[in-house]
Design a protein around this motif. Structure first.
Motif, PDB file in Angstrom:
ATOM      1  N   ALA A 131       0.840  -1.200   0.000  1.00  0.00           N
ATOM      2  CA  ALA A 131       0.000   0.000   0.000  1.00  0.00           C
ATOM      3  C   ALA A 131       0.872   1.245   0.000  1.00  0.00           C
ATOM      4  O   ALA A 131       1.848   1.336   0.753  1.00  0.00           O
ATOM      5  CB  ALA A 131      -0.914  -0.006   1.211  1.00  0.00           C
ATOM      6  N   SER A 147      -3.590   5.430  -0.774  1.00  0.00           N
ATOM      7  CA  SER A 147      -4.587   4.574  -0.138  1.00  0.00           C
ATOM      8  C   SER A 147      -4.488   4.614   1.375  1.00  0.00           C
ATOM      9  O   SER A 147      -5.502   4.544   2.085  1.00  0.00           O
ATOM     10  CB  SER A 147      -4.427   3.133  -0.640  1.00  0.00           C
ATOM     11  OG  SER A 147      -3.110   2.667  -0.412  1.00  0.00           O
ATOM     12  N   ARG A 148      -3.292   4.794   1.900  1.00  0.00           N
ATOM     13  CA  ARG A 148      -3.130   4.824   3.352  1.00  0.00           C
ATOM     14  C   ARG A 148      -3.674   6.115   3.949  1.00  0.00           C
ATOM     15  O   ARG A 148      -4.248   6.115   5.050  1.00  0.00           O
ATOM     16  CB  ARG A 148      -1.665   4.627   3.719  1.00  0.00           C
ATOM     17  CG  ARG A 148      -1.117   3.283   3.276  1.00  0.00           C
ATOM     18  CD  ARG A 148       0.249   2.995   3.822  1.00  0.00           C
ATOM     19  NE  ARG A 148       0.244   2.919   5.283  1.00  0.00           N
ATOM     20  CZ  ARG A 148       1.301   2.528   6.004  1.00  0.00           C
ATOM     21  NH1 ARG A 148       2.420   2.167   5.387  1.00  0.00           N
ATOM     22  NH2 ARG A 148       1.237   2.483   7.308  1.00  0.00           N
ATOM     23  N   ARG A 158      -6.805  -5.155  10.432  1.00  0.00           N
ATOM     24  CA  ARG A 158      -7.547  -4.151   9.660  1.00  0.00           C
ATOM     25  C   ARG A 158      -8.381  -3.292  10.597  1.00  0.00           C
ATOM     26  O   ARG A 158      -9.173  -3.814  11.384  1.00  0.00           O
ATOM     27  CB  ARG A 158      -8.467  -4.826   8.638  1.00  0.00           C
ATOM     28  CG  ARG A 158      -7.754  -5.589   7.557  1.00  0.00           C
ATOM     29  CD  ARG A 158      -8.740  -6.302   6.676  1.00  0.00           C
ATOM     30  NE  ARG A 158      -9.484  -7.319   7.423  1.00  0.00           N
ATOM     31  CZ  ARG A 158     -10.401  -8.104   6.884  1.00  0.00           C
ATOM     32  NH1 ARG A 158     -10.701  -7.993   5.604  1.00  0.00           N
ATOM     33  NH2 ARG A 158     -11.035  -9.000   7.629  1.00  0.00           N
ATOM     34  N   LYS A 215      -9.074   0.829   7.026  1.00  0.00           N
ATOM     35  CA  LYS A 215      -8.291  -0.065   6.161  1.00  0.00           C
ATOM     36  C   LYS A 215      -9.188  -1.102   5.510  1.00  0.00           C
ATOM     37  O   LYS A 215      -8.979  -1.474   4.342  1.00  0.00           O
ATOM     38  CB  LYS A 215      -7.187  -0.741   6.974  1.00  0.00           C
ATOM     39  CG  LYS A 215      -6.046   0.174   7.394  1.00  0.00           C
ATOM     40  CD  LYS A 215      -4.956  -0.602   8.101  1.00  0.00           C
ATOM     41  CE  LYS A 215      -3.766   0.284   8.413  1.00  0.00           C
ATOM     42  NZ  LYS A 215      -4.114   1.372   9.353  1.00  0.00           N
ATOM     43  N   LEU A 274      -7.094  -2.665   2.749  1.00  0.00           N
ATOM     44  CA  LEU A 274      -5.719  -2.765   3.240  1.00  0.00           C
ATOM     45  C   LEU A 274      -5.676  -3.686   4.458  1.00  0.00           C
ATOM     46  O   LEU A 274      -6.688  -3.934   5.113  1.00  0.00           O
ATOM     47  CB  LEU A 274      -5.162  -1.387   3.609  1.00  0.00           C
ATOM     48  CG  LEU A 274      -5.224  -0.302   2.536  1.00  0.00           C
ATOM     49  CD1 LEU A 274      -4.633   0.986   3.053  1.00  0.00           C
ATOM     50  CD2 LEU A 274      -4.521  -0.748   1.271  1.00  0.00           C
ATOM     51  N   VAL A 278       1.958  -2.733   5.317  1.00  0.00           N
ATOM     52  CA  VAL A 278       0.556  -2.615   4.930  1.00  0.00           C
ATOM     53  C   VAL A 278       0.444  -3.021   3.460  1.00  0.00           C
ATOM     54  O   VAL A 278       1.143  -2.473   2.599  1.00  0.00           O
ATOM     55  CB  VAL A 278       0.023  -1.187   5.144  1.00  0.00           C
ATOM     56  CG1 VAL A 278      -1.434  -1.087   4.723  1.00  0.00           C
ATOM     57  CG2 VAL A 278       0.180  -0.775   6.601  1.00  0.00           C
ATOM     58  N   HIS A 288      -2.237  -4.536   0.108  1.00  0.00           N
ATOM     59  CA  HIS A 288      -3.583  -4.564  -0.462  1.00  0.00           C
ATOM     60  C   HIS A 288      -4.139  -5.981  -0.385  1.00  0.00           C
ATOM     61  O   HIS A 288      -3.432  -6.956  -0.648  1.00  0.00           O
ATOM     62  CB  HIS A 288      -3.560  -4.106  -1.925  1.00  0.00           C
ATOM     63  CG  HIS A 288      -3.378  -2.632  -2.093  1.00  0.00           C
ATOM     64  ND1 HIS A 288      -4.422  -1.747  -2.108  1.00  0.00           N
ATOM     65  CD2 HIS A 288      -2.252  -1.893  -2.263  1.00  0.00           C
ATOM     66  CE1 HIS A 288      -3.970  -0.513  -2.284  1.00  0.00           C
ATOM     67  NE2 HIS A 288      -2.656  -0.574  -2.369  1.00  0.00           N
TER      68      HIS A 288
END
Length: 358
Positions: free
Chosen positions: A32, A36-37, A102, A106, A111, A173, A175
């Motif tokens: 990730a 996205s984070r 998660r 997330k 994630l 982290v 995907h």
């Protein structure tokens, strides 16, 4: 030996997380990045604010119920500190432990936090990530602006997009959703269309059809010799399961595309017929009387044909229903009672039926 045949084939590099399983197999997992984070962090911050407001309201109601002077300023500050620690540290630690690495943010983005060796994240790792995040990254109690710049710089320069908390805790982290690009399967060439219409596909195994579909969708990832060899192997199995034999003069991949395209065409046609029939039968089932519903599956009266489409050019339309036959007042046909059933006033004595006796 040609150059194309001697060149080694390499799989397309999609997973960049560099995770290796216990069997020394590299996992196709994507790390990730900052985009996205950050989106997952914003969702988590919003949830933390909602929890904070709810917790503050509950604590306020509890303190209001106490008599005056029971709580001093030091106790209020202690309660505030405990609430902040629960929101900033307890929230990510509990979520990662109870939801397989998660948090709600997330999970919404797709994630997951794992160890650098691919193992599930542990309690100490989650606690270390949360403490470093609160102190240095978010909200950054130690030099907020400078720590934010340092955290973003570390994430941008790291090859796997890790932040300071990940480097300290030994986590990563990744995907959980595969970014698969859908590619259309090649259609049937016009020269093979008449042959495809006459195919008998009853002996074609669904697993073999799925393997053909996967090959046609990924044929662009193979080199020339590997792709041709795999196509010939598949066509030997598919050609043995379908009839009539294919005409000569075309590559194996073209025959596979023709067979698969015809199979999809028939499946779409069959699905359309089922939808039309369901749409035609559903109103009839809704108008059945209660006596017929309880006795079992309903059936149309004798002599009344099943509803069918009104015209080929108007899909989805149904021909008007023919008039129903008059139904008698008695729901079920009358059964003539037997003589034994009428004389139920006294029990019938047993009679010896031995042959030869009067």
């Amino acid at each position: 030996m040609s150059t194309a045949a001697s060149r080694p084939w390499n799989a397309p590099a999609w997973g960049d997380a560099e995770l290796v399983s216990g069997e020394a197999v590299e996992l196709d997992v994507r790390a990730a990045r900052i985009g996205s984070r950050v989106l997952a962090l914003l969702l988590d911050v919003l949830i933390q604010l909602l929890f904070g407001l709810l917790l503050a309201a509950l604590v306020g109601l509890g303190l209001a119920a106490l008599p005056d002077g029971a709580i001093d300023a030091a106790t209020e500050r202690a309660l505030l500190t405990i609430g902040v620690v629960l929101l900033l540290v307890g929230y990510p630690v509990l979520c990662e432990r109870l939801n397989h690495g998660r948090t709600p943010g997330k999970a919404a983005v797709g994630l997951r936090v794992v160890s650098v060796d691919g193992a599930p994240v542990g309690l100490r790792q989650s606690l270390a990530r949360a403490l470093v995040g609160v102190a240095v990254e978010w909200p950054g109690l130690v030099l907020p602006l400078l720590s934010w710049v340092a955290g973003v710089t570390v994430m941008l320069t790291d090859s796997r997009g890790r932040r300071l908390g990940d480097l300290v805790a030994g986590t990563l982290v990744v995907h959980t959703r595969t970014a698969t690009s859908w590619r259309p399967v090649p259609a049937t060439v016009p020269a093979l269309r008449n042959w495809a219409y006459t195919l008998d596909l009853s002996r074609l195994d669904p697993k073999l059809a799925l393997a053909t579909r996967q090959y046609l969708a990924r044929a662009h990832l193979f080199t020339g010799p590997a792709s041709d060899d795999l196509a010939r192997r598949l066509w030997r199995e598919v050609g043995a399961a379908v009839t009539p034999p294919a005409p000569d003069g075309y590559p194996a991949a073209v025959y596979l595309a023709a067979v698969l395209g015809e199979r999809h065409r028939r499946a779409r046609h069959r699905l359309a017929e089922e939808r039309v029939l369901t749409a035609a039968l559903w109103p009839r089932l809704g108008l059945l009387p209660e006596t017929d519903r309880t006795d079992g599956p309903a059936s149309a009266p004798l002599g009344v044909p099943w509803p069918r489409p009104a015209a080929p050019g108007q899909p989805g339309t149904v021909a008007p229903e023919p008039p129903r036959a008059p139904v008698p007042a008695q729901g079920r046909p009358a059964v003539r009672p037997s003589p034994v059933a009428e004389s139920d006033q006294a029990p019938v004595p047993e009679v010896d039926r031995t042959p030869g006796r009067p």
